[in-house]
Design a protein around this motif. Structure first.
Motif, mmCIF file in Angstrom:
data_model
loop_
_atom_site.group_PDB
_atom_site.id
_atom_site.type_symbol
_atom_site.label_atom_id
_atom_site.label_comp_id
_atom_site.label_asym_id
_atom_site.label_seq_id
_atom_site.Cartn_x
_atom_site.Cartn_y
_atom_site.Cartn_z
ATOM 1 N N MET A 45 59.817 -25.751 64.223
ATOM 2 C CA MET A 45 58.515 -25.869 63.999
ATOM 3 C C MET A 45 58.012 -27.432 64.083
ATOM 4 S SD MET A 45 56.129 -24.755 60.922
ATOM 5 C CE MET A 45 54.666 -25.432 60.676
ATOM 6 N N ILE A 46 59.083 -28.417 63.786
ATOM 7 C CA ILE A 46 59.047 -29.655 64.017
ATOM 8 C C ILE A 46 58.781 -30.145 65.405
ATOM 9 C CG2 ILE A 46 61.249 -30.621 63.749
ATOM 10 C CD1 ILE A 46 58.429 -32.491 62.242
ATOM 11 N N GLY A 47 59.440 -29.460 66.322
ATOM 12 C CA GLY A 47 59.456 -29.674 67.665
ATOM 13 C C GLY A 47 58.135 -29.553 68.422
ATOM 14 N N THR A 48 57.436 -28.483 67.685
ATOM 15 C CA THR A 48 56.268 -28.217 68.430
ATOM 16 C C THR A 48 55.238 -29.213 67.886
ATOM 17 O OG1 THR A 48 55.793 -26.620 66.419
ATOM 18 C CG2 THR A 48 56.441 -25.737 68.389
ATOM 19 N N GLN A 49 55.218 -29.804 66.943
ATOM 20 C CA GLN A 49 54.322 -30.809 66.321
ATOM 21 C C GLN A 49 54.753 -32.068 66.966
ATOM 22 O OE1 GLN A 49 51.945 -30.504 64.482
ATOM 23 N NE2 GLN A 49 52.473 -28.935 63.371
ATOM 24 N N ILE A 50 55.944 -32.363 67.331
ATOM 25 C CA ILE A 50 56.115 -33.619 68.187
ATOM 26 C C ILE A 50 55.493 -33.410 69.637
ATOM 27 C CG2 ILE A 50 58.188 -34.899 69.337
ATOM 28 C CD1 ILE A 50 59.723 -34.439 66.719
ATOM 29 N N LEU A 51 55.739 -32.284 70.139
ATOM 30 C CA LEU A 51 55.273 -32.085 71.941
ATOM 31 C C LEU A 51 53.808 -32.193 71.420
ATOM 32 C CD1 LEU A 51 55.773 -31.043 74.437
ATOM 33 C CD2 LEU A 51 55.848 -28.651 73.639
ATOM 34 N N ALA A 52 53.146 -31.773 70.547
ATOM 35 C CA ALA A 52 51.611 -31.790 70.477
ATOM 36 C C ALA A 52 51.279 -33.034 70.413
ATOM 37 C CB ALA A 52 51.444 -30.890 69.152
ATOM 38 N N THR A 53 51.964 -33.911 69.554
ATOM 39 C CA THR A 53 51.771 -35.235 69.441
ATOM 40 C C THR A 53 51.874 -36.281 70.814
ATOM 41 O OG1 THR A 53 52.280 -35.441 67.236
ATOM 42 C CG2 THR A 53 52.247 -37.362 67.967
ATOM 43 N N ALA A 54 52.770 -35.740 71.585
ATOM 44 C CA ALA A 54 53.102 -36.360 72.652
ATOM 45 C C ALA A 54 52.037 -36.309 73.643
ATOM 46 C CB ALA A 54 54.634 -36.176 73.115
ATOM 47 N N ILE A 55 51.699 -34.947 73.536
ATOM 48 C CA ILE A 55 50.737 -34.499 74.515
ATOM 49 C C ILE A 55 49.208 -35.100 74.209
ATOM 50 C CG2 ILE A 55 49.064 -32.584 75.241
ATOM 51 C CD1 ILE A 55 51.529 -30.726 75.304
ATOM 52 N N ALA A 56 48.832 -35.270 72.914
ATOM 53 C CA ALA A 56 47.828 -35.913 72.534
ATOM 54 C C ALA A 56 48.019 -37.473 72.830
ATOM 55 C CB ALA A 56 47.405 -35.796 71.060
ATOM 56 N N LEU A 57 48.993 -38.285 72.419
ATOM 57 C CA LEU A 57 49.063 -39.653 73.087
ATOM 58 C C LEU A 57 49.132 -40.148 74.213
ATOM 59 C CD1 LEU A 57 51.969 -40.500 70.404
ATOM 60 C CD2 LEU A 57 49.503 -40.930 70.157
ATOM 61 N N THR A 58 49.807 -38.994 75.187
ATOM 62 C CA THR A 58 49.462 -39.474 76.755
ATOM 63 C C THR A 58 48.324 -38.868 77.253
ATOM 64 O OG1 THR A 58 50.862 -37.341 77.078
ATOM 65 C CG2 THR A 58 52.256 -39.249 76.762
ATOM 66 N N GLY A 59 47.580 -38.080 76.522
ATOM 67 C CA GLY A 59 46.274 -37.595 77.210
ATOM 68 C C GLY A 59 46.657 -36.450 78.319
ATOM 69 N N PHE A 60 47.777 -35.682 78.130
ATOM 70 C CA PHE A 60 48.015 -34.559 79.313
ATOM 71 C C PHE A 60 46.769 -33.629 78.905
ATOM 72 C CE2 PHE A 60 50.018 -30.536 80.387
ATOM 73 C CZ PHE A 60 50.137 -30.899 81.741
ATOM 74 N N LEU A 61 45.765 -33.338 80.058
ATOM 75 C CA LEU A 61 44.898 -32.507 80.078
ATOM 76 C C LEU A 61 43.577 -32.642 79.045
ATOM 77 C CD1 LEU A 61 46.681 -29.090 80.555
ATOM 78 C CD2 LEU A 61 45.610 -30.343 82.494
ATOM 79 N N MET A 62 43.536 -33.924 78.521
ATOM 80 C CA MET A 62 42.558 -34.349 77.507
ATOM 81 C C MET A 62 42.643 -35.815 77.453
ATOM 82 S SD MET A 62 44.927 -33.467 74.038
ATOM 83 C CE MET A 62 44.026 -34.582 73.011
ATOM 84 N N GLN A 63 41.523 -36.639 76.507
ATOM 85 C CA GLN A 63 41.623 -37.854 76.407
ATOM 86 C C GLN A 63 42.553 -38.028 75.310
ATOM 87 O OE1 GLN A 63 40.259 -39.619 78.315
ATOM 88 N NE2 GLN A 63 38.191 -40.298 77.431
ATOM 89 N N PRO A 64 43.564 -39.096 75.610
ATOM 90 C CA PRO A 64 44.449 -39.686 74.747
ATOM 91 C C PRO A 64 43.736 -40.076 73.429
ATOM 92 C CG PRO A 64 44.309 -41.327 76.648
ATOM 93 C CD PRO A 64 43.469 -40.017 76.529
ATOM 94 N N ILE A 65 44.495 -39.896 72.233
ATOM 95 C CA ILE A 65 43.842 -39.831 70.855
ATOM 96 C C ILE A 65 44.290 -41.461 70.225
ATOM 97 C CG2 ILE A 65 43.339 -37.781 70.500
ATOM 98 C CD1 ILE A 65 45.781 -37.885 68.540
ATOM 99 N N GLY A 66 45.403 -41.881 70.705
ATOM 100 C CA GLY A 66 46.091 -43.236 70.279
ATOM 101 C C GLY A 66 46.851 -42.945 68.896
ATOM 102 N N TRP A 67 47.487 -43.901 68.506
ATOM 103 C CA TRP A 67 48.583 -44.154 67.489
ATOM 104 C C TRP A 67 47.821 -43.847 66.107
ATOM 105 C CZ3 TRP A 67 53.331 -42.705 67.943
ATOM 106 C CH2 TRP A 67 54.033 -43.054 68.955
ATOM 107 N N ASN A 68 46.827 -44.499 66.075
ATOM 108 C CA ASN A 68 46.084 -44.327 64.706
ATOM 109 C C ASN A 68 45.716 -43.034 64.561
ATOM 110 O OD1 ASN A 68 46.163 -47.191 64.360
ATOM 111 N ND2 ASN A 68 44.196 -47.640 65.163
#
Length: 63
Positions: free
Chosen positions: A1-24
């Motif tokens: 389960m932690i792996g999916t959270q890390i993957l989702a965070t990486a996607i959100a931070l890099t902006g893959f198929l979306m606007q990146p959200i940033g570290w904050n």
């Protein structure tokens, strides 16, 4: 389960198929999830105990 959270965070931070959200915002999301876990997990365990006591928990069979 932690792996999916890390993957989702990486996607959100890099902006893959979306606007990146940033570290904050990523940190805020992780903090929020962790706080909810700390508050709600004991309530879940209490609910399981109460339901088992009354024979209404999942997996119990009444004859």
């Amino acid at each position: 389960m932690i792996g999916t959270q890390i993957l989702a965070t990486a996607i959100a931070l890099t902006g893959f198929l979306m606007q990146p959200i940033g570290w904050n915002l990523a940190g805020l999301a992780w903090g929020w999830a962790f706080t909810e876990f700390l508050l709600l997990d004991p309530l879940k365990l209490l609910a399981y105990r109460v339901l088992e006591r009354h024979g209404k928990a999942a997996g119990t069979v009444s004859a």
